[in-house]
Design a protein around this motif. Structure first.
Motif, PDB file in Angstrom:
ATOM      1  N   PHE A   1      15.509   3.644   6.202  1.00  0.00           N
ATOM      2  CA  PHE A   1      14.332   4.468   6.509  1.00  0.00           C
ATOM      3  C   PHE A   1      13.837   4.274   7.941  1.00  0.00           C
ATOM      4  O   PHE A   1      12.984   5.018   8.403  1.00  0.00           O
ATOM      5  CB  PHE A   1      13.180   4.159   5.541  1.00  0.00           C
ATOM      6  CG  PHE A   1      13.416   4.628   4.124  1.00  0.00           C
ATOM      7  CD1 PHE A   1      13.948   5.874   3.851  1.00  0.00           C
ATOM      8  CD2 PHE A   1      13.084   3.811   3.060  1.00  0.00           C
ATOM      9  CE1 PHE A   1      14.145   6.306   2.554  1.00  0.00           C
ATOM     10  CE2 PHE A   1      13.271   4.220   1.748  1.00  0.00           C
ATOM     11  CZ  PHE A   1      13.803   5.475   1.501  1.00  0.00           C
ATOM     12  N   GLY A   2      14.343   3.252   8.641  1.00  0.00           N
ATOM     13  CA  GLY A   2      13.888   2.983   9.998  1.00  0.00           C
ATOM     14  C   GLY A   2      12.447   2.510  10.046  1.00  0.00           C
ATOM     15  O   GLY A   2      11.687   2.926  10.924  1.00  0.00           O
ATOM     16  N   ILE A   3      12.057   1.664   9.105  1.00  0.00           N
ATOM     17  CA  ILE A   3      10.675   1.172   9.048  1.00  0.00           C
ATOM     18  C   ILE A   3      10.653  -0.350   9.188  1.00  0.00           C
ATOM     19  O   ILE A   3      11.662  -1.020   8.979  1.00  0.00           O
ATOM     20  CB  ILE A   3       9.981   1.578   7.732  1.00  0.00           C
ATOM     21  CG1 ILE A   3      10.715   0.983   6.520  1.00  0.00           C
ATOM     22  CG2 ILE A   3       9.867   3.096   7.627  1.00  0.00           C
ATOM     23  CD1 ILE A   3       9.967   1.115   5.211  1.00  0.00           C
ATOM     24  N   SER A   4       9.478  -0.867   9.520  1.00  0.00           N
ATOM     25  CA  SER A   4       9.314  -2.318   9.609  1.00  0.00           C
ATOM     26  C   SER A   4       8.076  -2.799   8.863  1.00  0.00           C
ATOM     27  O   SER A   4       7.790  -3.980   8.853  1.00  0.00           O
ATOM     28  CB  SER A   4       9.240  -2.753  11.073  1.00  0.00           C
ATOM     29  OG  SER A   4       8.142  -2.116  11.707  1.00  0.00           O
ATOM     30  N   GLU A   5       7.347  -1.877   8.258  1.00  0.00           N
ATOM     31  CA  GLU A   5       6.106  -2.209   7.544  1.00  0.00           C
ATOM     32  C   GLU A   5       6.179  -1.712   6.107  1.00  0.00           C
ATOM     33  O   GLU A   5       6.872  -0.738   5.821  1.00  0.00           O
ATOM     34  CB  GLU A   5       4.916  -1.530   8.233  1.00  0.00           C
ATOM     35  CG  GLU A   5       4.673  -1.983   9.653  1.00  0.00           C
ATOM     36  CD  GLU A   5       4.167  -3.409   9.730  1.00  0.00           C
ATOM     37  OE1 GLU A   5       3.346  -3.802   8.877  1.00  0.00           O
ATOM     38  OE2 GLU A   5       4.616  -4.143  10.635  1.00  0.00           O
ATOM     39  N   PRO A   6       5.423  -2.340   5.208  1.00  0.00           N
ATOM     40  CA  PRO A   6       5.391  -1.851   3.826  1.00  0.00           C
ATOM     41  C   PRO A   6       4.666  -0.512   3.716  1.00  0.00           C
ATOM     42  O   PRO A   6       3.943  -0.111   4.625  1.00  0.00           O
ATOM     43  CB  PRO A   6       4.632  -2.938   3.064  1.00  0.00           C
ATOM     44  CG  PRO A   6       3.935  -3.745   4.083  1.00  0.00           C
ATOM     45  CD  PRO A   6       4.646  -3.550   5.390  1.00  0.00           C
ATOM     46  N   SER A   7       4.860   0.139   2.621  1.00  0.00           N
ATOM     47  CA  SER A   7       4.217   1.414   2.336  1.00  0.00           C
ATOM     48  C   SER A   7       2.733   1.187   2.041  1.00  0.00           C
ATOM     49  O   SER A   7       2.400   0.438   1.129  1.00  0.00           O
ATOM     50  CB  SER A   7       4.891   2.041   1.108  1.00  0.00           C
ATOM     51  OG  SER A   7       4.257   3.228   0.727  1.00  0.00           O
ATOM     52  N   PRO A   8       1.831   1.800   2.825  1.00  0.00           N
ATOM     53  CA  PRO A   8       0.410   1.579   2.569  1.00  0.00           C
ATOM     54  C   PRO A   8      -0.065   2.228   1.268  1.00  0.00           C
ATOM     55  O   PRO A   8      -1.040   1.784   0.676  1.00  0.00           O
ATOM     56  CB  PRO A   8      -0.282   2.196   3.779  1.00  0.00           C
ATOM     57  CG  PRO A   8       0.692   3.137   4.363  1.00  0.00           C
ATOM     58  CD  PRO A   8       2.062   2.636   3.989  1.00  0.00           C
ATOM     59  N   ASP A   9       0.608   3.254   0.839  1.00  0.00           N
ATOM     60  CA  ASP A   9       0.194   3.906  -0.402  1.00  0.00           C
ATOM     61  C   ASP A   9       1.436   4.194  -1.221  1.00  0.00           C
ATOM     62  O   ASP A   9       2.172   3.290  -1.549  1.00  0.00           O
ATOM     63  CB  ASP A   9      -0.623   5.162  -0.098  1.00  0.00           C
ATOM     64  CG  ASP A   9      -1.436   5.639  -1.294  1.00  0.00           C
ATOM     65  OD1 ASP A   9      -1.656   4.848  -2.225  1.00  0.00           O
ATOM     66  OD2 ASP A   9      -1.836   6.806  -1.307  1.00  0.00           O
ATOM     67  N   GLU A  10       1.704   5.454  -1.508  1.00  0.00           N
ATOM     68  CA  GLU A  10       2.844   5.810  -2.359  1.00  0.00           C
ATOM     69  C   GLU A  10       3.961   6.506  -1.596  1.00  0.00           C
ATOM     70  O   GLU A  10       4.785   7.186  -2.193  1.00  0.00           O
ATOM     71  CB  GLU A  10       2.376   6.734  -3.489  1.00  0.00           C
ATOM     72  CG  GLU A  10       1.372   6.121  -4.428  1.00  0.00           C
ATOM     73  CD  GLU A  10       0.908   7.118  -5.484  1.00  0.00           C
ATOM     74  OE1 GLU A  10       1.756   7.867  -6.022  1.00  0.00           O
ATOM     75  OE2 GLU A  10      -0.290   7.154  -5.770  1.00  0.00           O
ATOM     76  N   GLU A  11       4.012   6.336  -0.266  1.00  0.00           N
ATOM     77  CA  GLU A  11       5.015   7.039   0.531  1.00  0.00           C
ATOM     78  C   GLU A  11       6.431   6.613   0.151  1.00  0.00           C
ATOM     79  O   GLU A  11       7.325   7.445   0.044  1.00  0.00           O
ATOM     80  CB  GLU A  11       4.807   6.785   2.026  1.00  0.00           C
ATOM     81  CG  GLU A  11       3.480   7.264   2.554  1.00  0.00           C
ATOM     82  CD  GLU A  11       2.356   6.256   2.356  1.00  0.00           C
ATOM     83  OE1 GLU A  11       1.217   6.598   2.713  1.00  0.00           O
ATOM     84  OE2 GLU A  11       2.596   5.143   1.861  1.00  0.00           O
ATOM     85  N   LEU A  12       6.640   5.303  -0.014  1.00  0.00           N
ATOM     86  CA  LEU A  12       7.944   4.811  -0.440  1.00  0.00           C
ATOM     87  C   LEU A  12       7.924   4.611  -1.939  1.00  0.00           C
ATOM     88  O   LEU A  12       6.931   4.163  -2.505  1.00  0.00           O
ATOM     89  CB  LEU A  12       8.276   3.484   0.236  1.00  0.00           C
ATOM     90  CG  LEU A  12       8.441   3.485   1.745  1.00  0.00           C
ATOM     91  CD1 LEU A  12       8.837   2.093   2.214  1.00  0.00           C
ATOM     92  CD2 LEU A  12       9.471   4.505   2.186  1.00  0.00           C
ATOM     93  N   VAL A  13       9.047   4.928  -2.559  1.00  0.00           N
ATOM     94  CA  VAL A  13       9.192   4.760  -4.009  1.00  0.00           C
ATOM     95  C   VAL A  13      10.499   4.023  -4.266  1.00  0.00           C
ATOM     96  O   VAL A  13      11.507   4.287  -3.614  1.00  0.00           O
ATOM     97  CB  VAL A  13       9.234   6.128  -4.733  1.00  0.00           C
ATOM     98  CG1 VAL A  13       9.412   5.949  -6.231  1.00  0.00           C
ATOM     99  CG2 VAL A  13       7.985   6.941  -4.430  1.00  0.00           C
ATOM    100  N   CYS A  14      10.464   3.096  -5.217  1.00  0.00           N
ATOM    101  CA  CYS A  14      11.676   2.408  -5.647  1.00  0.00           C
ATOM    102  C   CYS A  14      11.813   2.557  -7.152  1.00  0.00           C
ATOM    103  O   CYS A  14      10.866   2.284  -7.899  1.00  0.00           O
ATOM    104  CB  CYS A  14      11.616   0.927  -5.288  1.00  0.00           C
ATOM    105  SG  CYS A  14      13.028  -0.012  -5.936  1.00  0.00           S
ATOM    106  N   ILE A  15      12.980   3.008  -7.572  1.00  0.00           N
ATOM    107  CA  ILE A  15      13.330   2.964  -8.987  1.00  0.00           C
ATOM    108  C   ILE A  15      14.327   1.826  -9.122  1.00  0.00           C
ATOM    109  O   ILE A  15      15.441   1.903  -8.610  1.00  0.00           O
ATOM    110  CB  ILE A  15      13.942   4.290  -9.473  1.00  0.00           C
ATOM    111  CG1 ILE A  15      12.940   5.436  -9.302  1.00  0.00           C
ATOM    112  CG2 ILE A  15      14.391   4.153 -10.937  1.00  0.00           C
ATOM    113  CD1 ILE A  15      13.489   6.805  -9.663  1.00  0.00           C
TER     114      ILE A  15
END
Length: 175
Positions: A35-49
């Motif tokens: 995803f090219g990120i370095s920070e956690p998802s502040p809300d529900e932008e990222l999802v993991c199943i």
């Protein structure tokens, strides 16, 4: 944050270091790379199943901000070291599965898991499903039998009364 600090964050969250946590740590790093990120998802932008409920999901929570409480960590228990990730902002998604490998020692396995590129640790492919909808907020009603408030999707109607699943499964409303 460097890799060692990120792993320490996972260990602090989980309570100890173990092989399962290391798998989840590397899965989270793989997602961050993809995803090219370095920070956690502040809300529900990222999802993991996650297809397991093992130690590794604590690393997913610690590093990516995917949690059951926010509705962006979904456990789809299949007993597999497999994770599907979605970025709702970009629409990007992928599924990773831990590759099977034989190691001559625990030390060799640990070194591999710490040093190998994500593409050697996991098979990275297309997501097999669409992104889940955002978490819903439900109205709660009081169970007619036990009196406990229960979210509507987990209530059942029996003899015209709202019952929670526990009371419905053992319901004896004759008296």
């Amino acid at each position: 944050m460097d890799k060692e600090s990120l792993y320490k964050k996972c260990v602090d969250f989980h309570g100890h270091s173990c092989g399962g946590l290391l798998i989840g740590f590397r899965a989270a790093l793989c997602a961050m790379e993809q995803f090219g990120i370095s920070e956690p998802s502040p809300d529900e932008e990222l999802v993991c199943i996650a297809e397991n409920d093992a130690c590794g999901i604590d690393a997913i929570q610690a590093l990516l901000g995917c949690t059951a409480g926010k509705g962006n960590l979904i456990l789809r228990l299949r007993g597999k070291q497999a994770f599907t990730f979605f970025d709702r902002r970009s629409g990007k998604s992928f599924r990773i599965v831990l590759n099977e490998r034989e190691f001559s020692s625990k030390e060799e396995k640990l070194a591999f898991m710490n040093e190998a590129p994500s593409s050697d640790i996991f098979s990275i492919g297309e997501a097999r499903c669409a992104a889940p909808r955002e978490a819903a907020i439900y109205i709660s009603r009081r169970c007619a039998r036990c009196g406990e408030r229960t979210a509507e999707p987990w209530l059942r109607v029996k003899d015209g009364k709202f019952l929670c699943l526990d009371c419905c499964e053992g319901a004896d409303l004759r008296g």
